[in-house]
Design an enzyme around this catalytic site. Structure first.
Site, mmCIF file in Angstrom:
data_model
loop_
_atom_site.group_PDB
_atom_site.id
_atom_site.type_symbol
_atom_site.label_atom_id
_atom_site.label_comp_id
_atom_site.label_asym_id
_atom_site.label_seq_id
_atom_site.Cartn_x
_atom_site.Cartn_y
_atom_site.Cartn_z
ATOM 1 N N HIS A 226 -4.271 8.475 -0.620
ATOM 2 C CA HIS A 226 -3.574 9.664 -1.113
ATOM 3 C C HIS A 226 -4.563 10.844 -1.110
ATOM 4 O O HIS A 226 -5.701 10.696 -1.555
ATOM 5 C CB HIS A 226 -3.063 9.410 -2.535
ATOM 6 C CG HIS A 226 -2.323 10.588 -3.097
ATOM 7 N ND1 HIS A 226 -1.034 10.899 -2.709
ATOM 8 C CD2 HIS A 226 -2.701 11.553 -3.969
ATOM 9 C CE1 HIS A 226 -0.650 11.999 -3.333
ATOM 10 N NE2 HIS A 226 -1.643 12.415 -4.107
ATOM 11 N N ILE B 184 9.499 5.507 0.514
ATOM 12 C CA ILE B 184 9.227 4.750 -0.709
ATOM 13 C C ILE B 184 9.560 3.284 -0.432
ATOM 14 O O ILE B 184 10.645 2.977 0.072
ATOM 15 C CB ILE B 184 10.129 5.263 -1.864
ATOM 16 C CG1 ILE B 184 10.011 6.774 -2.006
ATOM 17 C CG2 ILE B 184 9.847 4.499 -3.152
ATOM 18 C CD1 ILE B 184 9.027 7.285 -2.985
ATOM 19 N N LEU B 185 8.663 2.397 -0.769
ATOM 20 C CA LEU B 185 8.938 0.967 -0.570
ATOM 21 C C LEU B 185 9.880 0.483 -1.665
ATOM 22 O O LEU B 185 9.707 0.829 -2.834
ATOM 23 C CB LEU B 185 7.637 0.160 -0.643
ATOM 24 C CG LEU B 185 6.581 0.464 0.421
ATOM 25 C CD1 LEU B 185 5.335 -0.380 0.164
ATOM 26 C CD2 LEU B 185 7.126 0.187 1.816
ATOM 27 N N ASN C 6 -2.722 2.203 -0.454
ATOM 28 C CA ASN C 6 -2.348 3.504 0.108
ATOM 29 C C ASN C 6 -3.549 4.440 0.019
ATOM 30 O O ASN C 6 -4.438 4.235 -0.805
ATOM 31 C CB ASN C 6 -1.173 4.089 -0.703
ATOM 32 C CG ASN C 6 -0.672 5.401 -0.134
ATOM 33 O OD1 ASN C 6 -0.598 5.581 1.084
ATOM 34 N ND2 ASN C 6 -0.337 6.345 -1.010
ATOM 35 N N GLY D 8 -1.368 9.652 12.499
ATOM 36 C CA GLY D 8 -2.159 8.422 12.627
ATOM 37 C C GLY D 8 -3.665 8.593 12.678
ATOM 38 O O GLY D 8 -4.354 7.736 13.230
ATOM 39 N N THR D 9 -4.201 9.663 12.060
ATOM 40 C CA THR D 9 -5.665 9.781 12.100
ATOM 41 C C THR D 9 -6.334 8.724 11.209
ATOM 42 O O THR D 9 -7.411 8.233 11.542
ATOM 43 C CB THR D 9 -6.156 11.192 11.700
ATOM 44 O OG1 THR D 9 -5.839 11.439 10.330
ATOM 45 C CG2 THR D 9 -5.545 12.265 12.576
ATOM 46 N N ASN D 10 -5.697 8.378 10.104
ATOM 47 C CA ASN D 10 -6.264 7.285 9.295
ATOM 48 C C ASN D 10 -6.168 5.956 10.038
ATOM 49 O O ASN D 10 -7.093 5.141 9.987
ATOM 50 C CB ASN D 10 -5.574 7.203 7.928
ATOM 51 C CG ASN D 10 -6.165 8.178 6.936
ATOM 52 O OD1 ASN D 10 -7.259 7.970 6.429
ATOM 53 N ND2 ASN D 10 -5.454 9.274 6.676
ATOM 54 N N MET E 285 5.739 7.672 5.084
ATOM 55 C CA MET E 285 6.480 8.617 4.234
ATOM 56 C C MET E 285 7.819 8.059 3.761
ATOM 57 O O MET E 285 8.816 8.754 3.769
ATOM 58 C CB MET E 285 6.685 9.937 4.993
ATOM 59 C CG MET E 285 5.406 10.610 5.430
ATOM 60 S SD MET E 285 4.319 11.005 4.052
ATOM 61 C CE MET E 285 5.161 12.434 3.400
HETATM 62 C C1 GRF Z 1 -3.090 11.690 4.874
HETATM 63 O O1 GRF Z 1 -3.379 12.943 4.324
HETATM 64 C C2 GRF Z 1 -2.967 10.666 3.792
HETATM 65 O O2 GRF Z 1 -3.795 10.925 2.698
HETATM 66 C C3 GRF Z 1 -1.519 10.806 3.373
HETATM 67 O O3 GRF Z 1 -0.832 11.048 4.569
HETATM 68 C C4 GRF Z 1 -1.709 11.652 5.509
HETATM 69 C C5 GRF Z 1 -1.668 10.812 6.735
HETATM 70 O O4 GRF Z 1 -2.368 11.395 7.798
HETATM 71 N N1 GRF Z 1 -1.064 9.625 2.685
HETATM 72 P P1 GRF Z 1 -2.610 10.600 9.143
HETATM 73 O O5 GRF Z 1 -1.237 10.237 9.690
HETATM 74 O O6 GRF Z 1 -3.390 9.373 8.817
HETATM 75 O O7 GRF Z 1 -3.337 11.529 10.024
#
Ligand code: GRF
Length: 218
Positions: A108, A91-92, A106, A15-17, A89
């Site tokens: 990526h 697929i929808l 998304n 969940g860093t994003n 993680m």
């Molecule tokens: C990130 O590298 C993002 O690009 C990919 O999954 C990872 C998620 O990382 N889709 P986080 O859970 O947001 O830390």
């Protein structure tokens, strides 16, 4: 700041994003965080900020289809303007993609269309790439194949490992993704059946941050 642009964030892991989306939310409100993994550390990040969370795991349902249907219903009941995948993680299913056409994004960890799928950093190194990065894109029914919204590049250094490269890319993801979602919320990115258009102001702003907007030239 009060805002009525609602997003739902789907996660599976650390969940860093998500954290960067919470911290940089200016023009959108995170209505709900949904995880398909009960142990996802991102759930605690959301809960600590008072954001409603739901956990919808495969093992609670008789089939994968039923679990995916439950996720669809949970997303629908949160009434999002945009569905934001952040390390989700799964697929929808096609029905999900149809219902939310033009409204799923998304992030990526590669400069798409290069390195679709997993292990992008190791593959970029193995391919001898000098530049790598991340892409925010629309989600369609293919794998990492929807229209490219914006990209941020990083230099690949001679001594980079997959880990060091991944860390550099992740840092840029945290800048790029909230910027893209704030732009959506402000109407600076318009979508029409998988096609994108961008405001002039957004393109100028992207240059200031070192982002590119739209598909890279072939
Ligand atoms: C990130 O590298 C993002 O690009 C990919 O999954 C990872 C998620 O990382 N889709 P986080 O859970 O947001 O830390």
């Amino acid at each position: 700041m009060a805002t009525d642009f609602r997003i739902v964030v789907l996660i599976s892991g650390r969940g860093t994003n998500l954290k960067s989306l919470i911290e940089a939310a200016q023009h959108y409100k995170i209505a709900q965080v949904i995880s398909n993994k009960s142990a996802a550390p991102g759930l605690a990040i959301a809960a600590a900020r008072g954001i409603p969370t739901s956990v919808i795991t495969r093992d609670e349902y008789r089939s994968l289809d039923e679990q995916k249907e439950a996720i669809l219903q949970a997303v629908r009941s949160a009434r999002p303007d945009l569905v934001v995948l952040a390390g989700f993680m799964q697929i929808l299913p096609p029905t999900f993609v149809d219902i939310f056409q033009d409204r799923i994004v998304n992030i990526h960890p590669s400069l798409l269309p290069k390195f679709v799928g997993l292990d992008t950093h190791a593959r970029a190194l193995a391919a001898g790439e000098r530049v790598h990065g991340c892409t925010a894109h629309l989600v369609d029914s293919g794998l990492d194949s929807g229209a490219i919204i914006a990209q941020a590049a990083v230099r690949v250094d001679a001594n980079d490992t997959a880990e060091s490269l991944g860390a550099k890319v992740l840092e840029r993801e945290h800048d790029l993704y909230p910027w893209v979602i704030n732009a959506f919320a402000q109407g600076q990115i318009l979508t029409n059946r998988g096609n994108l258009s961008f405001s002039e102001g957004l393109i100028t702003e992207a240059q200031m941050f070192g982002f590119s907007v739209g598909s890279p030239p072939r």
